[in-house]
Design a protein around this motif. Structure first.
Motif: not given
Length: 135
Positions: A23-24, A69, A71, A74, A117
Motif C-alpha cells: 500500500a501507498g 498507510k 495497512q 505495511d 506525510e
C-alpha cells in the motif's frame, strides 16, 4: 502497444495464501543485472574481450517509495524486514507479465517532515530463481 501508467506497476508481497499489493507506493522500480565472466586471454581475436555466456550470477533488485498507510501490507513488510525473512514477492508489469520469486528486504526507511506525510522506502534483492508469467 500504448503507453502505460506508472501507477499500474504493482509490487505485491505474499501473505502466505495470496499476494497483497504493498500500500501507498508512489514509485516502484525493478532492475535485472547479470555479472560477466571475462575469459579474455593473449590469443583472443584482436585483443577484444571475450565473455563466457551463461556463467555469471543473475540478480534482480526491487525498490519502492511512498506514503505510510499502516495497512496489512505495511505489517507484512515490517515483520519480514525485522525477521530477515525471505518471502515470495510479485511485480505486475502491465500488458507484459509478472515476475515472481523470493526476495529479501535489504533496506526499510521511514521519513517525514513536521508539516508533511510519513513516507517510507524499501529495497529488496532477489534470493533465488525468479519466474516470469506473460499476461
Amino acid at each position: 502497444m500504448v503507453a502505460q501508467k506508472g501507477k499500474d506497476l504493482l509490487l505485491k508481497i505474499s501473505d502466505g495464501g495470496s499476494y497483497v499489493t504493498v500500500a501507498g507506493l508512489r514509485s516502484r522500480r525493478l532492475a535485472f543485472n547479470a555479472e560477466t565472466v571475462d575469459v579474455t586471454d593473449a590469443e583472443s581475436a584482436g585483443c577484444w574481450r571475450e565473455l563466457l555466456g551463461g556463467a555469471g550470477v543473475q540478480r534482480a533488485s526491487l525498490t519502492g517509495a511512498g506514503l505510510f498507510k499502516d495497512q496489512a501490507s505495511d505489517t507484512l513488510v515490517r515483520q519480514a524486514f525485522f525477521a530477515g525473512s525471505i518471502l515470495s514477492w510479485q511485480v505486475l508489469i502491465p500488458d507484459f507479465g509478472t515476475v515472481t520469486g523470493p526476495f529479501q528486504i535489504t533496506a526499510l526507511e521511514y521519513s517525514g517532515e513536521h508539516n508533511g506525510e510519513l513516507r517510507f522506502e524499501l529495497a529488496l534483492e532477489s534470493a533465488g530463481q525468479l519466474s516470469f508469467g506473460a499476461l
